[in-house]
Enzyme design. Structure first.
Site, short mmCIF file in Angstrom:
data_model
loop_
_atom_site.label_atom_id
_atom_site.label_comp_id
_atom_site.label_asym_id
_atom_site.label_seq_id
_atom_site.Cartn_x
_atom_site.Cartn_y
_atom_site.Cartn_z
N ASP A 55 -11.26 2.64 3.44
CA ASP A 55 -11.64 1.22 3.33
C ASP A 55 -13.15 1.06 3.10
O ASP A 55 -13.60 0.01 2.64
CB ASP A 55 -11.34 0.50 4.67
CG ASP A 55 -10.01 -0.25 4.65
OD1 ASP A 55 -9.62 -0.74 3.58
OD2 ASP A 55 -9.40 -0.36 5.73
N LYS A 73 0.84 -1.20 0.00
CA LYS A 73 0.00 0.00 0.00
C LYS A 73 0.87 1.25 0.00
O LYS A 73 0.60 2.22 -0.70
CB LYS A 73 -0.93 0.00 1.22
CG LYS A 73 -2.10 -0.99 1.06
CD LYS A 73 -2.88 -1.21 2.34
CE LYS A 73 -3.92 -2.31 2.13
NZ LYS A 73 -4.58 -2.75 3.36
N GLN A 91 -5.02 -1.48 9.46
CA GLN A 91 -4.92 -2.81 8.86
C GLN A 91 -5.54 -3.87 9.79
O GLN A 91 -5.29 -3.89 10.99
CB GLN A 91 -3.43 -3.13 8.60
CG GLN A 91 -3.16 -4.40 7.84
CD GLN A 91 -3.66 -4.36 6.39
OE1 GLN A 91 -3.78 -3.31 5.78
NE2 GLN A 91 -3.96 -5.52 5.85
N1 GUN Z 1 -6.93 -6.85 5.89
C1 GUN Z 1 -7.17 -7.62 4.80
N2 GUN Z 1 -7.77 -6.88 3.85
C2 GUN Z 1 -7.92 -5.64 4.34
C3 GUN Z 1 -8.47 -4.44 3.82
O1 GUN Z 1 -8.97 -4.36 2.70
N3 GUN Z 1 -8.40 -3.35 4.64
C4 GUN Z 1 -7.88 -3.41 5.89
N4 GUN Z 1 -7.89 -2.30 6.63
N5 GUN Z 1 -7.37 -4.50 6.40
C5 GUN Z 1 -7.39 -5.61 5.62
#
Ligand code: GUN
Length: 287
Positions: free
Chosen positions: A119, A52, A96
């Protein structure tokens, strides 16, 4: 059968995003900012977060990864989120997942300013999506919708079956398909005779988190098959929820793993951050 090349589409969109970002900066001085909070040292989460950050920097964004120890208290994490909520330099805040067991995930997601919730997991944003007025939407289903657009896969009147009912993928996916005029069924681990139900699908989206769960007998000839799975087999190899080799023999379109849905998810997160920055700019102008 056509492979849906998520890697190529993500690279194309990422290039367009870098251009848009450069223009925005030149015209307004605004730079989208994304902060990612990583609690603990889960190896998979570390990889996702690194990707990311790389993608944010490549787009020309301001990017920060805040790594905090697994022992952080819920209060401390809430304080950290509050700090970024109040800082106008940051347009997107992402915590996350998964979080350690002593932290209440729902409380954390609720604490993120919905305007910065890139998100799309805050109940306000989920509610807006379900009521047909999406603002911030979850990246994985958003990326899948972009794939349908790119490959000119028309969804109107089609039978869509989504296997998996998570808040992150299954539920928002169902709503986006519905919004595109598909007839949608959400199936899950308790669904009776899942292969028979799946065989009714013109479009089958699989997000159940079990390696090679969907075999050829789940798939109607000519169906479009989207594989959201990211599993490790006994040799540590990354595999999807769909048994690619045999399903590819009957599908019209299919997403490979890796190189399908995965790369699109991150790119869509960057799009959301860019949009959050634009919306913040509009809100500022109205003050
Ligand atoms: N963990 C696995 N996929 C995601 C996601 O799309 N966003 C977040 N914040 N955590 C994750």
């Amino acid at each position: 059968m056509t492979d849906i090349d998520g890697k190529a589409l993500a690279a194309k969109l990422q290039g367009q995003l870098a251009e848009k970002t450069a223009r925005l900066k030149a015209e307004t001085g605004m730079v989208p900012g994304l902060v990612v909070i990583l609690v603990g040292e889960d190896p998979a989460s570390q990889v996702y977060v690194r990707n990311k950050e790389r993608s944010a920097l490549a787009a020309g964004f301001k990017s920060e990864v805040v790594r905090v120890p697994e022992t952080i208290t819920q209060e401390e994490l809430l304080t950290l989120i509050s700090k970024y909520n109040q800082d106008a330099d940051w347009h997107g805040i992402l915590v996350q997942l998964p979080l350690p067991a002593h932290i209440n995930e729902e409380k954390i997601l609720l604490a993120i300013d919905p305007a910065k919730d890139v998100d799309g997991f805050h109940p306000t944003n989920m509610g807006k999506l379900w009521s047909g007025h999406p603002v911030m939407i979850p990246s994985t289903p958003a990326g899948i919708m972009e794939m349908f657009k790119e490959y000119k896969i028309d969804l109107a009147g089609k039978n869509a079956v989504v296997i998996g009912r998570s808040n992150i993928v299954g539920k928002p996916m169902a709503q986006m398909l519905l919004d595109a005029n598909a007839t949608v069924t959400i199936a899950h681990s308790r669904t009776k005779d899942l292969p028979a139900l799946a065989r009714q699908a013109d479009v089958l989206v699989v997000a159940i988190g079990r390696g090679h769960f969907v075999t050829k007998d789940f798939v109607k000839p000519g169906a479009v098959v989207i594989d959201v799975g990211m599993n490790r087999d006994e040799n540590g190899k990354l595999i999807g929820d769909v048994a690619y080799e045999e399903v590819a023999e009957v599908a019209s379109y299919i997403t490979p793993v890796p190189g399908g849905v995965g790369p699109m998810t991150i790119t869509m997160l960057m799009e959301q951050t860019y949009n959050a920055c634009l919306l913040a700019g509009v809100a500022d102008g109205q003050d």
